[in-house]
Motif scaffolding. Structure first.
Motif, short mmCIF file in Angstrom:
data_model
loop_
_atom_site.label_atom_id
_atom_site.label_comp_id
_atom_site.label_asym_id
_atom_site.label_seq_id
_atom_site.Cartn_x
_atom_site.Cartn_y
_atom_site.Cartn_z
N ALA A 1 0.84 -1.21 0.00
CA ALA A 1 0.00 0.00 0.00
C ALA A 1 0.87 1.25 0.00
CB ALA A 1 -0.92 -0.01 1.22
N GLY A 2 1.88 1.28 0.88
CA GLY A 2 2.77 2.43 0.96
C GLY A 2 3.49 2.67 -0.36
N ASN A 3 4.00 1.59 -0.97
CA ASN A 3 4.75 1.72 -2.23
C ASN A 3 3.88 2.28 -3.35
OD1 ASN A 3 7.00 0.73 -1.02
ND2 ASN A 3 6.76 -1.36 -1.78
N VAL A 4 2.63 1.82 -3.44
CA VAL A 4 1.73 2.31 -4.51
C VAL A 4 1.49 3.81 -4.31
CG1 VAL A 4 -0.60 2.18 -5.48
CG2 VAL A 4 0.64 0.08 -4.93
N LEU A 5 1.18 4.22 -3.07
CA LEU A 5 0.85 5.63 -2.82
C LEU A 5 2.09 6.53 -3.00
CD1 LEU A 5 -1.53 5.23 0.24
CD2 LEU A 5 -2.16 5.86 -2.09
N LEU A 6 3.25 5.97 -2.71
CA LEU A 6 4.47 6.77 -2.88
C LEU A 6 4.99 6.72 -4.32
CD1 LEU A 6 6.24 5.61 0.41
CD2 LEU A 6 5.48 7.93 -0.07
N GLY A 7 4.32 5.94 -5.17
CA GLY A 7 4.73 5.83 -6.57
C GLY A 7 5.98 4.99 -6.74
N GLU A 8 6.20 4.07 -5.81
CA GLU A 8 7.41 3.24 -5.87
C GLU A 8 7.11 1.80 -6.27
OE1 GLU A 8 8.95 3.65 -1.95
OE2 GLU A 8 9.60 5.72 -2.26
N ASN A 9 5.90 1.56 -6.79
CA ASN A 9 5.53 0.21 -7.18
C ASN A 9 5.55 0.11 -8.70
OD1 ASN A 9 3.75 -2.08 -7.90
ND2 ASN A 9 3.46 -2.23 -5.69
N SER A 10 6.34 -0.83 -9.21
CA SER A 10 6.49 -0.92 -10.68
C SER A 10 5.24 -1.44 -11.36
CB SER A 10 7.69 -1.82 -11.02
OG SER A 10 7.53 -3.06 -10.38
N ASP A 11 4.40 -2.16 -10.63
CA ASP A 11 3.18 -2.74 -11.24
C ASP A 11 2.02 -1.76 -11.28
OD1 ASP A 11 4.44 -5.13 -11.64
OD2 ASP A 11 3.88 -5.92 -9.67
N HIS A 12 2.04 -0.77 -10.42
CA HIS A 12 0.90 0.15 -10.32
C HIS A 12 1.39 1.59 -10.35
CE1 HIS A 12 -1.58 -3.29 -9.17
NE2 HIS A 12 -0.58 -3.65 -8.39
N ALA A 13 0.79 2.37 -11.26
CA ALA A 13 1.17 3.79 -11.33
C ALA A 13 0.63 4.52 -10.11
CB ALA A 13 0.59 4.40 -12.60
N ARG A 14 1.21 5.66 -9.81
CA ARG A 14 0.74 6.45 -8.67
C ARG A 14 -0.70 6.88 -8.93
NH1 ARG A 14 3.05 11.87 -6.00
NH2 ARG A 14 3.01 11.16 -3.84
N PRO A 15 -1.60 6.76 -7.96
CA PRO A 15 -3.00 7.11 -8.22
C PRO A 15 -3.21 8.61 -8.46
CG PRO A 15 -2.68 6.56 -5.92
CD PRO A 15 -1.39 6.26 -6.60
N ASP A 16 -4.31 8.94 -9.15
CA ASP A 16 -4.63 10.35 -9.41
C ASP A 16 -5.43 10.94 -8.26
OD1 ASP A 16 -3.64 10.51 -12.25
OD2 ASP A 16 -5.00 8.79 -12.37
N LEU A 17 -6.09 10.09 -7.50
CA LEU A 17 -6.91 10.53 -6.37
C LEU A 17 -6.87 9.44 -5.31
CD1 LEU A 17 -9.27 12.35 -5.12
CD2 LEU A 17 -10.84 10.88 -6.39
N VAL A 18 -6.82 9.84 -4.05
CA VAL A 18 -6.83 8.84 -2.97
C VAL A 18 -8.09 9.05 -2.13
CG1 VAL A 18 -5.60 7.87 -0.98
CG2 VAL A 18 -4.31 8.86 -2.88
N VAL A 19 -8.84 7.97 -1.95
CA VAL A 19 -9.97 8.02 -1.01
C VAL A 19 -9.50 7.32 0.26
CG1 VAL A 19 -12.33 7.26 -0.54
CG2 VAL A 19 -11.70 8.03 -2.84
N CYS A 20 -9.35 8.09 1.32
CA CYS A 20 -8.93 7.51 2.60
C CYS A 20 -10.18 7.03 3.33
CB CYS A 20 -8.21 8.54 3.46
SG CYS A 20 -6.55 8.87 2.89
N VAL A 21 -10.25 5.73 3.56
CA VAL A 21 -11.41 5.16 4.25
C VAL A 21 -11.07 5.08 5.74
CG1 VAL A 21 -13.03 3.24 4.33
CG2 VAL A 21 -11.90 3.83 2.17
N LEU A 22 -11.88 5.77 6.54
CA LEU A 22 -11.62 5.85 7.98
C LEU A 22 -12.77 5.21 8.75
CD1 LEU A 22 -9.56 7.94 6.96
CD2 LEU A 22 -10.31 9.48 8.75
N ASP A 23 -12.44 4.42 9.75
CA ASP A 23 -13.47 3.89 10.64
C ASP A 23 -13.85 5.03 11.59
OD1 ASP A 23 -14.97 2.68 12.57
OD2 ASP A 23 -13.57 1.05 12.99
N SER A 24 -15.11 5.47 11.52
CA SER A 24 -15.54 6.64 12.32
C SER A 24 -15.35 6.42 13.82
CB SER A 24 -17.00 6.94 12.04
OG SER A 24 -17.22 7.05 10.69
N SER A 25 -15.43 5.16 14.25
CA SER A 25 -15.32 4.89 15.69
C SER A 25 -13.90 5.07 16.19
CB SER A 25 -15.74 3.45 15.99
OG SER A 25 -16.97 3.17 15.44
N ASN A 26 -12.94 5.08 15.28
CA ASN A 26 -11.53 5.14 15.69
C ASN A 26 -10.80 6.26 14.98
OD1 ASN A 26 -11.55 2.57 17.24
ND2 ASN A 26 -12.10 1.79 15.24
N LEU A 27 -11.42 7.43 15.00
CA LEU A 27 -10.88 8.54 14.21
C LEU A 27 -9.45 8.91 14.64
CD1 LEU A 27 -12.31 9.80 11.90
CD2 LEU A 27 -13.04 11.67 13.36
#
Lengths: 625, 85
Positions: free
Chosen positions: A76-102
């Motif tokens: 996950a970290g490598n993809v978001l940092l653009g360091e994964n050769s199989d997956h390009a860096r995303p254009d948008l990130v949706v951060c999914v947060l558990d509301s109970s554990n903000l």
């Protein structure tokens, strides 16, 4: 791999509901569960925004931070940092947060915001958070972070329209961090302050349903009683409830055989269809209900939140064999299928512990062994199917495989030496949740379809080849034994019989074992063909027919061929042998070396043969042969 | 005669989470040891309140509404002080 579509990545802590959201947006049925580490690889899908723009969605494994962590978290970290050769860096990130554990989940979202990417916050499970008395203020949160915040309930599809609206083009601008970027302490402090403003907790800690249930299920004595009871109920159900749908499949099989026999004149082609295709494949497909039930019950355990509790209970025991409670989750998954089990080892912190877990995971009896066990266990007890005694023997087979895996793990772990950095047991215990029935049923149907596809391709192919090998070359004779001896299978059987005889098997059983090295469930169909067992017209007697025929088989000296010693020897062989090529391929990938996969295959095959030999010879001493 | 300050009393009451009493609320004061980065990622941070729910080989505690199972060796690295009502 570059994609022409713009990419949206779902990121968040483990068990925040990313895959549930992914399934809801893309209409897929990727595996979800109520415990950390269900998703261990990147999943891809596509969906449309309200203005008709097609976007690619990638579901990342859960992580607590963009740096470090277990192998799945590093992906996950490598993809978001653009360091994964199989997956390009995303254009948008949706951060999914558990509301109970903000407080906890915000920390990763703040790290993502520092990446200078467009970010949207999906505040998931708001209903559960509000039930605990938490007062959420998404507007305040959005103001503080400078990103759109959308409250959602991914499991019920609520808030998805609003979330898609937020993903409309142009994407929101990359936010400017309001803390000193790159300073972990400043980020942490900002996260806690923001959580305090946007989510007000009730001051009093009150026991909820999960707390109360945990006092029983995690109790040092009661917890174990419940654990054993749940496991026993699981196996008893597989034996007891599957009778009715199995009858339907038998009826269909009989109907097809009758139709073919009625429509075609006698000859090789009719024999191929009735004995090879319908008889051979049908002998395997008949076990579909049990396999579906196994996946259903494992799905229930996964989605209810009990899996983490099982890992917690097992940690003390696992420590004695050099593993941790975390290794129990992949091992438990392996009861359904070793492939996801081996992949789930990515959640284990220690590399050495991960290798050991991969090595022993195939010894957890997977669903493909079910047909073999279901054929042989009633033969051992000399009765028809069903009953608590058979369930107990059945459970013992699983326990035996598991205990052997633990002993081997202990030895192997000792040989690999201690970890350079000691890892500690640390596991999130999610609140108990009502199972997601729609997902469970879809998952069960998917697995059932995969089983049928396998039956219609690999097993069908082997059955046709086997039919040909048991038919040709032909010999004009009235003695079926002489006819079979003249065929390819007869010759192969005669060749391998001296090798398998000390294990208690004749050449035909040895050949059936050989055919099942590609997929072990083939064994049942192979036995039906090799022992020339006809499909019965009686709907409920087909498998009994196979057993009766095998029970009547005798060695040339008059001894029964399938006495208790031979049946136990066969069971032992199937508990231990690694007869699954896809598993070996996944092991090679996950362990990073074919040496491990080949070593595992050779070791497990030799171990199985050795154990069978030992058991059969000892049983003979006690006159059980 | 020197009097004990509030700070002195607080230092005296510091203990590890492993030693802390079950069923009580504590405030995390420090994380000391090789496993503390792992703990921080999971939400164990200074000043947060934690409730110890069960003890044993792996203890169970609640932080920000999340229940966590933590090995006692790791809990030794979490220094807490009791929360006074």
């Amino acid at each position: 791999m570059e994609s022409a579509l713009e990419t949206v990545a779902l990121a968040g802590n483990p068990n925040a509901g990313k895959t549930t959201l992914f399934n809801a947006l893309c209409g897929t049925a990727e595996k979800v569960g109520n415990y950390s580490g269900v998703t261990v690889s990147v999943k891809r899908g596509e969906f449309y925004t309200p203005n008709g723009r097609k976007l690619e969605l990638i579901d990342l494994p859960g992580c607590y931070s963009l740096t470090g962590g277990t192998p799945d978290q590093q992906i996950a970290g490598n993809v978001l940092l653009g360091e994964n050769s199989d997956h390009a860096r995303p254009d948008l990130v949706v951060c999914v947060l558990d509301s109970s554990n903000l407080e906890r989940h915000l920390q990763l979202a703040l790290e993502v915001i520092e990446l200078n990417l467009p970010v949207i916050i999906a505040l998931n499970m708001v209903d559960m958070a509000e039930k605990t008395g938490l007062r959420l203020d998404p507007v305040k949160l959005s103001e503080e972070l400078g990103v759109p915040v959308v409250p959602i309930q991914a499991n019920r599809g609520k808030g998805l329209v609003e979330l898609k609206q937020a993903m409309r083009h142009p994407f929101p601008a990359s936010p400017e961090p309001r803390w000193e970027s790159g300073n972990a302490e400043a980020r942490r402090r900002f996260g806690f302050d923001t959580a305090e403003l946007a989510a007000r907790r009730p001051t009093l800690h009150s026991s909820n349903f999960s707390d109360k249930l945990d006092t029983i299920l995690l109790h040092p004595v009661l917890g174990w009683i419940c654990f054993i009871g749940i496991m026993f109920a699981l196996f008893w159900s597989i034996f007891s409830f599957a009778g009715i749908p199995m009858g339907w499949i038998e009826s269909l099989q009989d109907f097809l055989t009758g139709t073919v026999e009625g429509a075609m004149a006698g000859g090789d082609l009719r024999d191929l269809l009735t004995q090879g295709v319908i008889g051979g494949v049908g002998a395997v497909v008949i076990f579909l209900p049990q396999i579906l039930l196994l996946f259903f019950f494992i799905g229930l355990l996964e989605s209810s939140g009990y899996m983490s509790r099982a890992a917690f209970l097992m940690d003390g025991f696992m420590a004695k064999v050099g593993l941790s409670g975390k290794a129990f989750l992949p091992l438990l998954s392996s009861y359904a299928c070793a492939i996801p089990g081996v992949m789930a080892t990515r959640t284990i912190d220690s590399a050495k512990e991960r290798l050991v877990t991969i090595f022993v995971a195939p010894w957890m009896s997977c669903s493909a062994r079910l047909p073999v066990y279901l054929l042989l266990v009633p033969m051992l007890l000399g009765g028809s199917e069903g009953g608590s005694m058979q369930a107990l023997v059945f459970l013992s087979l699983y326990v035996l495989g598991t205990l052997t895996a633990f002993v081997v793990a202990r030895i192997l772990r000792g040989r690999l030496g201690p970890d350079e950095v000691k890892s500690h047991f640390l596991l999130e215990l999610p609140p108990y949740r009502w199972p997601q029935w729609s997902y469970i049923f879809r998952h069960v149907l998917d697995r059932g379809w995969a089983f049928l596809k396998n039956a219609g391709t690999v097993i069908l192919g082997i059955m046709i080849l086997l039919w040909a090998a048991t038919t040709y070359p032909k010999l004009e004779s009235d003695d079926p034994g002489e006819v079979l001896a003249h065929t390819i299978v007869g010759r192969v059987s005669a060749f391998i019989e001296p090798v398998v005889k000390p294990l208690g098997f004749d050449g035909r059983t040895g050949t059936a074992i050989l055919t099942s090295f590609a997929a072990r469930e083939v064994f049942v169909g192979s036995m039906a063909q090799l022992f020339q067992i006809e499909v019965s017209d009686d709907e409920q007697e087909t498998r009994d027919h196979i057993r009766d025929r095998l029970a009547a088989e005798k060695w040339p000296d008059g001894r029964p061929m399938f006495g208790p010693a031979a049946v136990i020897s066969l069971l032992i062989f199937y508990i231990y042998a690694l007869q699954c090529l896809p598993t070996s391929a996944v092991v090679a990938r996950e362990a990073g070396s074919w040496k491990w996969a080949v070593g595992q295959f050779v070791f497990m095959t030799l171990f199985a043969a050795g154990a069978s030999l030992l058991v059969y010879q000892i049983a003979r001493l006690f006159n059980l042969a | 005669m020197a009097h004990a300050t509030v700070q002195d009393l607080e230092i005296d009451s510091l203990q590890s989470l492993a030693q802390a009493q079950v069923g009580c609320d504590f405030r995390i004061r420090a994380l000391e040891g090789p496993g503390c980065e792992q703990l921080r990622h999971l939400g164990f941070c200074e000043t947060l309140q934690v409730r110890k729910l069960a003890g044993g080989r792996n203890l169970i505690c609640s932080v920000c509404g999340t229940r966590l199972a933590v090995s006692s060796a790791l809990a030794e690295q979490v220094i807490v002080s009791p929360v006074t009502p």
